[in-house]
Design a protein around this motif. Structure first.
Motif, PDB file in Angstrom:
ATOM      1  N   ARG A  35      71.473 -20.316 -59.528  1.00 61.74           N
ATOM      2  CA  ARG A  35      72.354 -19.750 -60.560  1.00 61.74           C
ATOM      3  C   ARG A  35      72.352 -18.227 -60.574  1.00 61.74           C
ATOM      4  N   THR A  36      71.214 -17.608 -60.244  1.00 64.53           N
ATOM      5  CA  THR A  36      71.133 -16.144 -60.309  1.00 64.53           C
ATOM      6  C   THR A  36      71.407 -15.473 -58.966  1.00 64.53           C
ATOM      7  N   GLY A  37      71.251 -16.213 -57.873  1.00 63.39           N
ATOM      8  CA  GLY A  37      71.388 -15.620 -56.552  1.00 63.39           C
ATOM      9  C   GLY A  37      70.112 -14.934 -56.080  1.00 63.39           C
ATOM     10  N   LEU A  38      69.057 -15.051 -56.864  1.00 66.07           N
ATOM     11  CA  LEU A  38      67.768 -14.463 -56.484  1.00 66.07           C
ATOM     12  C   LEU A  38      66.996 -15.415 -55.586  1.00 66.07           C
ATOM     13  N   ALA A  61      61.468 -13.817 -55.420  1.00 66.96           N
ATOM     14  CA  ALA A  61      61.783 -12.767 -56.400  1.00 66.96           C
ATOM     15  C   ALA A  61      61.551 -13.279 -57.816  1.00 66.96           C
ATOM     16  N   ILE A  62      61.945 -14.518 -58.065  1.00 66.87           N
ATOM     17  CA  ILE A  62      61.730 -15.097 -59.394  1.00 66.87           C
ATOM     18  C   ILE A  62      60.240 -15.183 -59.691  1.00 66.87           C
ATOM     19  N   ARG A  63      59.462 -15.591 -58.704  1.00 67.48           N
ATOM     20  CA  ARG A  63      58.004 -15.640 -58.895  1.00 67.48           C
ATOM     21  C   ARG A  63      57.444 -14.243 -59.162  1.00 67.48           C
ATOM     22  N   TYR A  64      57.973 -13.246 -58.466  1.00 70.28           N
ATOM     23  CA  TYR A  64      57.530 -11.871 -58.689  1.00 70.28           C
ATOM     24  C   TYR A  64      57.849 -11.431 -60.121  1.00 70.28           C
ATOM     25  N   TYR A  65      59.081 -11.704 -60.572  1.00 70.25           N
ATOM     26  CA  TYR A  65      59.455 -11.332 -61.931  1.00 70.25           C
ATOM     27  C   TYR A  65      58.596 -12.073 -62.956  1.00 70.25           C
ATOM     28  N   GLU A  66      58.252 -13.297 -62.636  1.00 66.62           N
ATOM     29  CA  GLU A  66      57.340 -14.056 -63.504  1.00 66.62           C
ATOM     30  C   GLU A  66      55.977 -13.359 -63.563  1.00 66.62           C
ATOM     31  N   LEU A 107      67.199 -12.687 -66.335  1.00 61.34           N
ATOM     32  CA  LEU A 107      67.166 -12.259 -64.933  1.00 61.34           C
ATOM     33  C   LEU A 107      68.432 -11.495 -64.552  1.00 61.34           C
ATOM     34  N   SER A 108      69.557 -11.888 -65.103  1.00 62.93           N
ATOM     35  CA  SER A 108      70.789 -11.137 -64.853  1.00 62.93           C
ATOM     36  C   SER A 108      70.654  -9.719 -65.398  1.00 62.93           C
ATOM     37  N   PHE A 109      70.052  -9.608 -66.580  1.00 60.21           N
ATOM     38  CA  PHE A 109      69.816  -8.297 -67.166  1.00 60.21           C
ATOM     39  C   PHE A 109      68.892  -7.462 -66.278  1.00 60.21           C
TER      40      PHE A 109
END
Length: 151
Positions: A15-18, A22-27, A52-54
């Motif tokens: 859904r985000t294109g990440l 990257a999602i794990r990193y942001y987590e 995540l979009s923000f």
């Protein structure tokens, strides 16, 4: 998928294109906070799509992850942020963006002359920096950083 089942990390990535990494990193940076379902799988709230979009948009504007996290920490956890929540966050970024716009405008307007570094490589400095007076004010492009040309 029922709303209370959350989103898998793969669904969030789609859904985000990440990338999942990257999602794990942001987590790991505390920007999103997943939970575990009964099977031990990581699940994300639908609000994390907006968060995540923000993050991606704010990074494009040059904000650092710590700055972005500070703003996201103002949002309520566990519920989808409202329009009022996002308005509150936009206020937090408005001054920084206005300052950056002013700096970029100065840079654009003076780019063909000198960027205020004091290099003395031009016979006539567009920012009036004879004898490198700007160096007395400190390092960097002093006039673009807000120092006034002159003594």
């Amino acid at each position: 998928m029922p709303l209370n089942d959350g989103l898998s990390i793969g669904a969030l990535a789609d859904r985000t294109g990440l990338a999942v990494s990257a999602i794990r990193y942001y987590e790991a940076q505390g920007l999103i906070k997943p939970w575990r379902n009964a099977g031990g799988q990581r699940r994300f709230e639908r609000a994390d799509l907006r968060r995540l979009s923000f993050v991606m948009i704010a990074q494009q504007f040059g904000f650092t992850l710590p700055q972005i996290k500070a703003e996201l920490d103002r949002l309520p956890g566990g519920r989808t942020p409202t329009k009022a929540d996002w308005a509150m966050i936009s206020e937090g970024f408005r001054d920084a963006l206005d300052e950056r716009i002013n700096t970029l405008t100065k840079l654009r307007d003076n780019l063909d002359g000198c960027i205020g570094c004091g290099c003395l490589s031009l016979e006539a400095c567009a920012l009036y920096n004879p004898t490198d007076r700007a160096a007395k004010k400190g390092q960097g492009p002093r006039y673009l950083m807000g120092d006034a040309p002159g003594v």
